[in-house]
Structures are given as C-alpha cells and as structure tokens.
Scaffold this active site. Structure first.
Site, mmCIF file in Angstrom:
data_model
loop_
_atom_site.group_PDB
_atom_site.id
_atom_site.type_symbol
_atom_site.label_atom_id
_atom_site.label_comp_id
_atom_site.label_asym_id
_atom_site.label_seq_id
_atom_site.Cartn_x
_atom_site.Cartn_y
_atom_site.Cartn_z
ATOM 1 N N ARG A 80 -31.746 -74.210 -78.651
ATOM 2 C CA ARG A 80 -33.113 -74.458 -79.141
ATOM 3 C C ARG A 80 -33.891 -73.197 -79.484
ATOM 4 N NH1 ARG A 80 -35.266 -78.765 -74.668
ATOM 5 N NH2 ARG A 80 -33.927 -80.489 -75.278
ATOM 6 N N LEU A 82 -37.576 -82.135 -64.805
ATOM 7 C CA LEU A 82 -37.537 -83.093 -63.706
ATOM 8 C C LEU A 82 -36.892 -82.442 -62.490
ATOM 9 C CD1 LEU A 82 -37.918 -85.913 -62.532
ATOM 10 C CD2 LEU A 82 -35.745 -86.553 -63.586
#
Length: 189
Positions: A34, A135
C-alpha cells in the site's frame, strides 16, 4: 475510496495516457504494498502532470460487475462503468495508524492518558498496516494499557498509603497534601 480488492483481482493503475506504471516503480507492480502504491500514484501524477486511474477494462465486464456489485453500483451513481471506465484515484494514507505516541503499555506523554488501536502510534506495523492489524493492536495494546492502568493505580494506592497510612477511611475526609492524578482514560478509534 475504492476497494483495494480491485487490484487483487487484476485492476491496473494507469496514467492519463493509459500507460500502466507500477511495474516501473516496484517488482510487484500493481500488487505492491500500500505505501509503495500511494507513493507511486503521487509520483506518477507529479511526473506526468495528470491524473491517475484504476482500470479493469482488460477484464471480463460481466465478471467485474458480478464480483463487485456494490462498487459497480456506486460508480454507476456518478456515471462511471466500473468494468469499462477508468476510475480516478489518488494517493491515500489510510494505512497509517494513530498519531498519539505510546510506550509498550499504551501510556502517552500525559500522565494517566492511555491510547490503543488506531489512535495509538506504537510503531509495531509501520507504513503497511493490514486491515485487521488495527483490531489486533486494539486488543493487545488495549489489554496492555489496562494492565498498565492497574499497575499505575496500584502504584498510586501505594503512594497514598505511604502518605496517609493504611486505608481506614480517615484520610478520605482530610485534605490531601498532594492531589491524586486524574483517573486514567483510554482512547481508541
């Protein structure tokens, strides 16, 4: 923000001339990490002076629409055909986590303030946060911040006992010479 899954299915990043450019920027081409893709988009736009697009026109149109019905519908709402039209894209920094520097226990530079999850900058994942890392960080560092909070609370209780003797209640009605720290808090995304 258009789904990164499109690149995984074979979408290509192209410049305004329709030229694929990521292979020049990284050996993995359009499947580069990314942060590399974001920098590649920014550099290509700067170098060419034009926009950058994501295209799936080289793939089967029916498959693209069936595989990504929600994205196709959203594109249609703005007059674009996901399967045929170049979709304008720009560099994104959605992979960055947090900005509140923390230690390994979620403590910040402000006494009693803890941070965990996407609000925290732990340095564990660097520029390539994956979707579930936030998370994971929230769970791991949140639990660690809680344990750190417990240790800080125990330390404060020990300090209070050393200043005022064992807790028998009388110190609760006496003014304290040193005010206690505010209750620790946790912040998260």
């Amino acid at each position: 923000m258009i789904s990164e899954a499109l690149r995984g299915e074979g979408a290509r990043l192209v410049n305004a001339r329709g030229e694929a450019f990521m292979a020049r920027r990284h050996p993995d081409g359009d499947l580069a990490p990314r942060d590399v893709v974001a920098r590649g988009i920014a550099r290509e736009s700067e170098e060419t002076g034009g926009p950058v697009f994501l295209t799936l026109a080289h793939l089967d149109a029916g498959y693209v629409r069936e595989r990504f019905p929600t994205i196709a519908a959203m594109c249609a709402q703005v007059g674009l055909d996901l399967a045929r039209d170049p979709i304008p894209v720009g560099p994104a920094a959605h992979y960055i986590m947090g900005g509140v520097d923390t230690d390994e226990w979620g403590r910040t530079s402000i006494a009693g303030l803890f941070a965990a999850g996407e609000a925290a900058s732990t340095g564990v994942h660097g520029a390539n946060r994956l979707a579930s890392n936030s998370l994971l960080e929230g769970l791991v560092f949140g639990a660690r911040a809680g344990r750190g909070d417990d240790r800080d609370a125990a330390r404060r209780a020990d300090e209070t006992r050393s200043r005022h003797g064992e807790a028998h209640g009388s110190w609760l009605i006496k003014p304290m010479a040193v005010p206690m720290n505010p209750m620790p808090s946790a912040i998260s995304h």
